[in-house]
Design a protein around this motif. Structure first.
Motif, PDB file in Angstrom:
ATOM      1  N   THR A 190       4.830  11.135   6.639  1.00  0.00           N
ATOM      2  CA  THR A 190       5.166  10.875   5.235  1.00  0.00           C
ATOM      3  C   THR A 190       6.610  11.273   4.944  1.00  0.00           C
ATOM      4  OG1 THR A 190       2.883  11.272   4.575  1.00  0.00           O
ATOM      5  CG2 THR A 190       4.528  11.426   2.854  1.00  0.00           C
ATOM      6  N   ARG A 193       9.044   8.854   6.442  1.00  0.00           N
ATOM      7  CA  ARG A 193       9.077   7.585   5.701  1.00  0.00           C
ATOM      8  C   ARG A 193       9.823   7.736   4.384  1.00  0.00           C
ATOM      9  NH1 ARG A 193       2.937   5.465   6.877  1.00  0.00           N
ATOM     10  NH2 ARG A 193       3.430   4.278   8.754  1.00  0.00           N
ATOM     11  N   TYR A 194       9.623   8.837   3.689  1.00  0.00           N
ATOM     12  CA  TYR A 194      10.390   9.066   2.449  1.00  0.00           C
ATOM     13  C   TYR A 194      11.882   9.072   2.776  1.00  0.00           C
ATOM     14  CZ  TYR A 194       6.774  10.580  -0.966  1.00  0.00           C
ATOM     15  OH  TYR A 194       5.728  10.650  -1.866  1.00  0.00           O
ATOM     16  N   PRO A 313       8.026  14.638  -0.725  1.00  0.00           N
ATOM     17  CA  PRO A 313       6.631  14.733  -1.187  1.00  0.00           C
ATOM     18  C   PRO A 313       6.237  16.092  -1.782  1.00  0.00           C
ATOM     19  CG  PRO A 313       6.767  14.208   1.180  1.00  0.00           C
ATOM     20  CD  PRO A 313       8.118  14.047   0.614  1.00  0.00           C
ATOM     21  N   GLU A 337       1.924   8.276   0.397  1.00  0.00           N
ATOM     22  CA  GLU A 337       2.669   7.094   0.837  1.00  0.00           C
ATOM     23  C   GLU A 337       3.779   6.813  -0.162  1.00  0.00           C
ATOM     24  OE1 GLU A 337       2.194   5.307   3.554  1.00  0.00           O
ATOM     25  OE2 GLU A 337       0.179   5.952   4.186  1.00  0.00           O
ATOM     26  N   ARG A 338       4.927   6.529   0.354  1.00  0.00           N
ATOM     27  CA  ARG A 338       6.058   6.296  -0.540  1.00  0.00           C
ATOM     28  C   ARG A 338       5.825   5.095  -1.463  1.00  0.00           C
ATOM     29  NH1 ARG A 338      12.422   6.325   1.251  1.00  0.00           N
ATOM     30  NH2 ARG A 338      13.214   6.068  -0.844  1.00  0.00           N
ATOM     31  N   GLU A 339       5.189   4.044  -0.928  1.00  0.00           N
ATOM     32  CA  GLU A 339       4.949   2.851  -1.732  1.00  0.00           C
ATOM     33  C   GLU A 339       3.977   3.169  -2.882  1.00  0.00           C
ATOM     34  OE1 GLU A 339       4.582   2.943   1.583  1.00  0.00           O
ATOM     35  OE2 GLU A 339       6.365   1.797   2.188  1.00  0.00           O
ATOM     36  N   ASP A 342       5.784   5.236  -5.588  1.00  0.00           N
ATOM     37  CA  ASP A 342       6.711   4.396  -6.362  1.00  0.00           C
ATOM     38  C   ASP A 342       5.927   3.587  -7.403  1.00  0.00           C
ATOM     39  OD1 ASP A 342       8.827   5.328  -4.923  1.00  0.00           O
ATOM     40  OD2 ASP A 342       9.052   3.548  -3.654  1.00  0.00           O
TER      41      ASP A 342
END
Ligand code: ADP
Ligand code: MG
Length: 490
Positions: A190, A193-194, A313, A337-339, A342
């Motif tokens: 995570t 990915r961020y 996060p 999850e970043r998506e 958002d």
């Protein structure tokens, strides 16, 4: 027992309890257009040997040139892991022979890595929190790939991956259960990915873990470990640890000792098996690569990257709990999850964040899960879901009708406000219309009216009947108020 040991994490053997100790070496492919020391492309797939420069193929006389973008990504990751950034680091040659390693050595970092100690905070579903120490992060080259299934007699080599930049992120032996280890890798993924420094795609091999496992009696010193190489899914990491811990416990309980070795996880059988006895650092004859100068960074370079880090996060989670009043569980679900986060922040913007979280987690994620869809494929946009939340807030529709609207938007699309208007789904707040429905229900059920006078809980039955009679559109507040006065319950 140390602070990290929880009774529930112990494994019962024949002769008493055992504690498993785990440390991870995660290989994360750097998100970058070009390789670590050449300009060849890094994208996944493509014809074998389509993305190979003379450097990657180790042609005589070729010289590596460091890719600044990869260095910046390693620093960015180090900062995201709250780690020390070493302004001076060194690339070394790690010598070994493998057909898919044409140089005869891997360029890696040994004694002086680019990133030093840091930490990752891991929150488990059980509420347990583990702070996992990061030992180091270093940059190194990936190797190519041998293909054994292309020809009956020959093996082939694909060098597309050769020279691609990897970050090896080494944890301290701070993990005490397979659950903790799985949660650690998820959390690390995570964060990466961020940061945008690794896509975290385990199926494509962008993230893979060497899992070090040992067992000991609670309170004892560390036992001898085995290293399980290249485990490429979070579920497999859990299975490999469970199997390996059991295997070691059985050996020790039978009076044997553990040989330090490198093992492989077989996903088909769920077992680990020996690959080779553990190699030592001196077997690799590490020495500084004479083709590369020591890597010297300026503090300005680091500070500029630090200034561009996104909110991570842990910070988001803390903010959602403190400012929005979300439960730790809901906050975890949203930030993982970043998506997703958002999307949630779009819906929450300018609205009641708690209500937004409920709709995102319960309705949206629930439905996405059921239909096996990712958030990026959601048929409902954040603007549409926000529109539904607005209609509830304005009292135009009840929460119950909102679910119908959600369903319509999900299957047919469209603007929620228009749908409500066109299909006459507006909540009835007109008391005369509601009063009529109340009177009719009361007139048709004199026995219930009598009961309600004795037992006010029966009023609940009337609410249900009136809602039914109005197609679920009556405002529940208005129905309650009217019933109370008409049944004489005030
Ligand atoms: P090497 O360089 O030989 O691979 P390291 O000391 O760098 O060894 O450790 C590699 C990994 O093994 C680290 O993630 C570390 O946390 C883990 N580790 C070290 N000792 C143990 C142990 N006794 N049990 C489980 N993991 C361990
Ligand atoms: Mg190692």
């Amino acid at each position: 027992m140390d602070a990290k040991t929880e009774k529930s994490n112990l494994i019962a053997g024949e002769t008493g309890d055992w504690e498993v100790v785990i440390g991870m070496e995660v290989h994360a492919q750097v998100t970058s257009n070009a390789k670590l020391f050449s300009g060849a492309r890094t994208e996944f797939g493509g014809e074998p040997n389509a993305h190979v420069s003379l450097v990657d193929a180790a042609m005589p006389g070729m010289l590596p040139v460091i890719n600044e973008a990869c260095v910046a990504q390693a620093v960015r990751t180090g900062l995201g892991l709250k780690a020390e950034i070493n302004l001076s680091s060194v690339f070394d040659r790690k010598n070994y022979f493998y057909p898919d390693l044409p140089q005869g050595y891997q360029i890696s970092q040994y004694k002086n890595p680019i990133v030093g100690e840091g930490e990752v905070i891991v929150d488990l579903l059980s509420g347990e929190r583990v702070v996992v120490g990061i030992e180091r992060l270093h940059l190194e080259q990936d190797a190519g790939k041998s293909l054994h299934d292309q020809h009956p007699q020959n093996s082939y080599v694909d060098l597309n991956r050769s020279g691609v930049a990897l970050m090896e992120i080494v944890s301290k032996p701070d993990l005490r259960s397979s659950e903790q280890a799985k949660a650690y890798v998820s959390k690390l993924r995570t964060i990466l990915r961020y940061l945008g420094t690794c896509d975290g795609n385990m199926e494509e091999g962008s993230l893979r873990a060497d899992v070090n496992v040992s067992v000991r009696r609670p309170g004892d010193g560390f036992g001898t470990r085995c290293e399980i190489k290249n485990v490429n899914s979070i579920r497999f990491i859990g299975q490999a640890i469970e199997y390996e811990a059991r295997r070691q416990i059985e050996i020790i309980e039978d009076g044997g000792t553990i040989d330090q070795e490198t093992r492989l996880f077989d996903a088909k059988t769920g077992e680990t098996r020996s690959m080779r006895s553990k190699e030592e650092a001196h077997d690799y004859r590490y020495f500084p690569d004479p083709d590369l100068l020591p890597l010297e960074l300026t503090q300005d370079f680091v500070d500029e990257i630090a200034g561009s880090l996104p909110e991570l996060p842990d910070e988001k989670r803390a903010r959602f709990i403190a400012d929005y009043g979300l439960t730790p569980y809901d906050a975890d679900v949203l930030v993982s999850e970043r998506e997703s986060v958002d999307y949630f922040e779009d819906v929450a913007k300018g609205r009641d964040a708690k209500q937004a979280a409920n709709w995102v987690i319960n309705e949206l994620f629930g439905r996405l899960n059921k239909e096996g869809l990712a958030i990026d494929d959601s048929p409902i946009s954040s603007a549409q879901l926000g529109g539904i939340v607005d209609l509830i807030k304005a009292g135009t529709i009840s929460g119950k009708i909102a679910k119908d609207v959600f369903d319509i938007v999900w299957t047919e699309g469209g603007d929620p406000a228009e749908i409500v208007e066109k299909r006459g789904m507006k909540q009835v707040t007109d008391t005369r219309a509601i009063e009529k429905a109340v009177d009719e229900v009361m007139a048709a059920n004199p026995d219930k009216v009598a009961q309600a006078k004795e037992k006010p809980a029966v009023a609940g039955w009337f609410v249900g009947q009136v809602m039914k009679a109005t197609g679920g559109k009556a405002s529940p507040q208005a129905v309650n108020a009217l019933l109370k006065s008409k049944l004489g319950l005030e």
